[in-house]
Design an enzyme around this catalytic site. Structure first.
Site, PDB file in Angstrom:
ATOM      1  N   GLU A  99      39.884   2.101 -74.502  1.00 22.86           N
ATOM      2  CA  GLU A  99      40.970   1.629 -73.469  1.00 22.86           C
ATOM      3  C   GLU A  99      40.327   1.687 -72.158  1.00 22.86           C
ATOM      4  O   GLU A  99      39.534   2.722 -72.055  1.00 22.86           O
ATOM      5  CB  GLU A  99      42.070   2.443 -73.783  1.00 22.86           C
ATOM      6  CG  GLU A  99      43.523   2.097 -72.921  1.00 22.86           C
ATOM      7  CD  GLU A  99      44.582   2.640 -73.373  1.00 22.86           C
ATOM      8  OE1 GLU A  99      44.827   3.116 -74.418  1.00 22.86           O
ATOM      9  OE2 GLU A  99      45.280   3.236 -72.333  1.00 22.86           O
ATOM     10  N   ASP A 101      41.685   1.848 -68.268  1.00 19.78           N
ATOM     11  CA  ASP A 101      42.947   2.048 -67.518  1.00 19.78           C
ATOM     12  C   ASP A 101      42.810   1.891 -66.145  1.00 19.78           C
ATOM     13  O   ASP A 101      42.201   2.733 -65.491  1.00 19.78           O
ATOM     14  CB  ASP A 101      43.926   3.437 -67.902  1.00 19.78           C
ATOM     15  CG  ASP A 101      44.234   3.513 -69.309  1.00 19.78           C
ATOM     16  OD1 ASP A 101      44.297   2.272 -69.960  1.00 19.78           O
ATOM     17  OD2 ASP A 101      44.320   4.597 -69.747  1.00 19.78           O
ATOM     18  N   GLU A 103      46.233   2.870 -63.532  1.00 23.36           N
ATOM     19  CA  GLU A 103      47.677   3.085 -63.583  1.00 23.36           C
ATOM     20  C   GLU A 103      48.301   3.505 -61.961  1.00 23.36           C
ATOM     21  O   GLU A 103      47.351   4.205 -61.622  1.00 23.36           O
ATOM     22  CB  GLU A 103      48.307   4.142 -64.535  1.00 23.36           C
ATOM     23  CG  GLU A 103      47.917   3.796 -65.901  1.00 23.36           C
ATOM     24  CD  GLU A 103      48.631   4.829 -66.795  1.00 23.36           C
ATOM     25  OE1 GLU A 103      49.059   5.917 -66.493  1.00 23.36           O
ATOM     26  OE2 GLU A 103      48.403   4.932 -68.088  1.00 23.36           O
ATOM     27  N   HIS A 116      45.401   6.145 -60.828  1.00 21.90           N
ATOM     28  CA  HIS A 116      45.027   6.960 -61.788  1.00 21.90           C
ATOM     29  C   HIS A 116      44.133   5.790 -62.669  1.00 21.90           C
ATOM     30  O   HIS A 116      44.331   4.766 -63.093  1.00 21.90           O
ATOM     31  CB  HIS A 116      46.173   7.247 -62.789  1.00 21.90           C
ATOM     32  CG  HIS A 116      45.970   7.965 -64.187  1.00 21.90           C
ATOM     33  ND1 HIS A 116      46.091   9.337 -64.184  1.00 21.90           N
ATOM     34  CD2 HIS A 116      45.503   7.649 -65.309  1.00 21.90           C
ATOM     35  CE1 HIS A 116      45.745   9.723 -65.638  1.00 21.90           C
ATOM     36  NE2 HIS A 116      45.671   8.448 -66.187  1.00 21.90           N
ATOM     37  N   ASN A 126      41.008  11.477 -72.229  1.00 20.35           N
ATOM     38  CA  ASN A 126      40.646  12.485 -71.315  1.00 20.35           C
ATOM     39  C   ASN A 126      39.438  12.497 -70.326  1.00 20.35           C
ATOM     40  O   ASN A 126      38.803  13.559 -70.099  1.00 20.35           O
ATOM     41  CB  ASN A 126      40.222  13.824 -72.257  1.00 20.35           C
ATOM     42  CG  ASN A 126      41.274  14.523 -73.193  1.00 20.35           C
ATOM     43  OD1 ASN A 126      42.493  14.231 -72.777  1.00 20.35           O
ATOM     44  ND2 ASN A 126      41.126  14.985 -74.152  1.00 20.35           N
ATOM     45  N   GLU A 128      40.061  11.257 -67.058  1.00 20.72           N
ATOM     46  CA  GLU A 128      41.116  10.848 -65.917  1.00 20.72           C
ATOM     47  C   GLU A 128      40.259  10.909 -64.536  1.00 20.72           C
ATOM     48  O   GLU A 128      39.532  12.041 -64.254  1.00 20.72           O
ATOM     49  CB  GLU A 128      42.343  11.752 -65.875  1.00 20.72           C
ATOM     50  CG  GLU A 128      43.112  11.376 -67.080  1.00 20.72           C
ATOM     51  CD  GLU A 128      43.110  12.154 -68.118  1.00 20.72           C
ATOM     52  OE1 GLU A 128      41.912  12.993 -68.127  1.00 20.72           O
ATOM     53  OE2 GLU A 128      44.022  12.395 -69.291  1.00 20.72           O
ATOM     54  N   ASP A 198      59.703  11.677 -66.127  1.00 16.50           N
ATOM     55  CA  ASP A 198      59.784  12.951 -66.678  1.00 16.50           C
ATOM     56  C   ASP A 198      58.120  13.591 -66.578  1.00 16.50           C
ATOM     57  O   ASP A 198      58.112  14.754 -66.839  1.00 16.50           O
ATOM     58  CB  ASP A 198      59.993  12.806 -68.244  1.00 16.50           C
ATOM     59  CG  ASP A 198      59.279  11.746 -68.951  1.00 16.50           C
ATOM     60  OD1 ASP A 198      58.841  10.753 -68.245  1.00 16.50           O
ATOM     61  OD2 ASP A 198      59.006  11.578 -70.090  1.00 16.50           O
ATOM     62  N   TRP A 199      57.200  12.948 -66.131  1.00 20.76           N
ATOM     63  CA  TRP A 199      55.787  13.511 -65.953  1.00 20.76           C
ATOM     64  C   TRP A 199      55.030  12.891 -64.719  1.00 20.76           C
ATOM     65  O   TRP A 199      54.508  13.655 -63.952  1.00 20.76           O
ATOM     66  CB  TRP A 199      54.772  13.331 -66.949  1.00 20.76           C
ATOM     67  CG  TRP A 199      54.588  11.834 -67.512  1.00 20.76           C
ATOM     68  CD1 TRP A 199      55.036  10.760 -68.299  1.00 20.76           C
ATOM     69  CD2 TRP A 199      53.465  11.128 -66.927  1.00 20.76           C
ATOM     70  NE1 TRP A 199      54.507   9.504 -68.348  1.00 20.76           N
ATOM     71  CE2 TRP A 199      53.373   9.656 -67.429  1.00 20.76           C
ATOM     72  CE3 TRP A 199      52.391  11.482 -65.759  1.00 20.76           C
ATOM     73  CZ2 TRP A 199      52.533   8.694 -67.170  1.00 20.76           C
ATOM     74  CZ3 TRP A 199      51.477  10.531 -65.437  1.00 20.76           C
ATOM     75  CH2 TRP A 199      51.411   9.293 -66.116  1.00 20.76           C
ATOM     76  N   GLY A 203      55.466  16.508 -62.702  1.00 24.59           N
ATOM     77  CA  GLY A 203      55.896  17.095 -63.938  1.00 24.59           C
ATOM     78  C   GLY A 203      57.569  16.838 -63.978  1.00 24.59           C
ATOM     79  O   GLY A 203      58.166  17.796 -64.330  1.00 24.59           O
TER      80      GLY A 203
END
Ligand SMILES: *[C@@H]1O[C@H](CO)[C@@H](O)[C@H](O)[C@H]1NC(C)=O
Length: 274
Positions: A99, A101, A103, A116, A126, A128, A198-199, A203
């Site tokens: 993948e 990404d 975002e 992101h 992992n 990022e 929610d994240w 957070g």
């Protein structure tokens, strides 16, 4: 120009020739979820993704790509977009998927979007890195590109490279099972808009303000140039100006780098960080 230059140019032209075919969201994408929240407009020239309290939505490309240069122009959700996530990524399927990404994490009015980026290979992510942008991405369309070859992945924004992820398998792959480079699995292009309050907002600190719904992100000028063979056209090394731009972005706008996150990797940083 030495005598080989014209041949090289022709070669590049042929290997990336799909770029010359103009794209159309009708012919190139399927709406995969969210029903009419994903809307194709202007005879296929524009796409709008919408998020409301009930659902977001998503699309995927009809074609699969094994190495490509992908451009997409995106205008992100204006105003208070906190809690929303707009994605644009390439992905293969299956448990050991690859993948690449982009975002975009929304924010309160006036606060910066977070861009992101991540890379997965053989199901392992992992990787990022996050950035602020040097412009307001909600005022106008900007071009977000992925150049994926067998040698490297270059993420760019309006032609400015922000991240280079190199294929270091020959050097690291045999000695460290935590390192892979995506190079064997074809990927489709996906774009989605969804609620992640929610994240996404530190957070879950800030909740999506549904009184501002529906949230709309717009897309246009999608372009995918396939490269026909794995070692073709690949070497696209950055010129010195691009290298300078890359360093400028990383110095001034990078807000998270997994390679600097020693707390997160107490057993040692991923091998390519060294
Ligand atoms: C929103 O903006 C604030 C203030 O600049 C920042 O600290 C935060 O990380 C931003 N992003 C999100 C997703 O909340």
């Amino acid at each position: 120009m030495d005598m080989y230059t014209p041949f090289l140019l022709l070669f590049l032209l042929l290997t990336f020739s799909a770029a010359l075919v103009s794209s159309n969201f009708y012919s190139d994408f399927d709406i995969t979820w969210g029903d009419d929240r994903a809307k194709i407009l202007d005879n296929g020239q524009q796409l709008q993704l919408t998020l409301d309290r009930t659902s977001g939505c998503g699309i995927q490309s009809k074609q699969e790509y094994l190495f490509a240069k992908i451009d997409m122009q995106i205008k992100l959700i204006p105003g208070n977009s906190a809690g929303t996530v707009t994605t644009y990524y390439l992905s293969s399927q299956g448990p050991k998927h690859d993948e690449i990404d982009f975002e975009f994490l929304g924010n309160l009015s006036g606060d910066p979007y977070i861009m992101h980026t991540n890379v997965f290979a053989q199901g392992l992510g992992n990787r990022e890195q996050q950035f602020y942008l040097w412009f307001d991405p909600t005022l106008d369309f900007h071009t977000y590109s992925v150049l994926w070859t067998s040698n490297q992945i270059i993420f760019s924004v309006d032609g400015t490279p922000v991240r280079v992820f190199k294929n270091r398998e020959t050097e690291l792959g045999n000695v460290d099972t935590n390192y892979h480079y995506p190079k064997n699995q074809a990927m489709r292009i996906y774009s989605t808009l969804w609620n992640a309050d929610d994240w996404a907002t530190r957070g879950g600190l800030v909740k999506t303000d549904w009184t501002k719904a529906p949230f709309v992100a717009s897309f246009r000028n999608f372009n995918a140039a396939t490269s026909s063979s794995s070692d073709s056209a690949a070497e696209e090394a950055l010129d010195s100006n691009q290298e300078q731009r890359l360093q400028w972005v990383r110095k001034n706008y990078m807000i998270y780098n997994y390679c600097a996150d020693t707390k997160r990797f107490p057993q040692g940083l991923p091998p390519e960080c060294k």
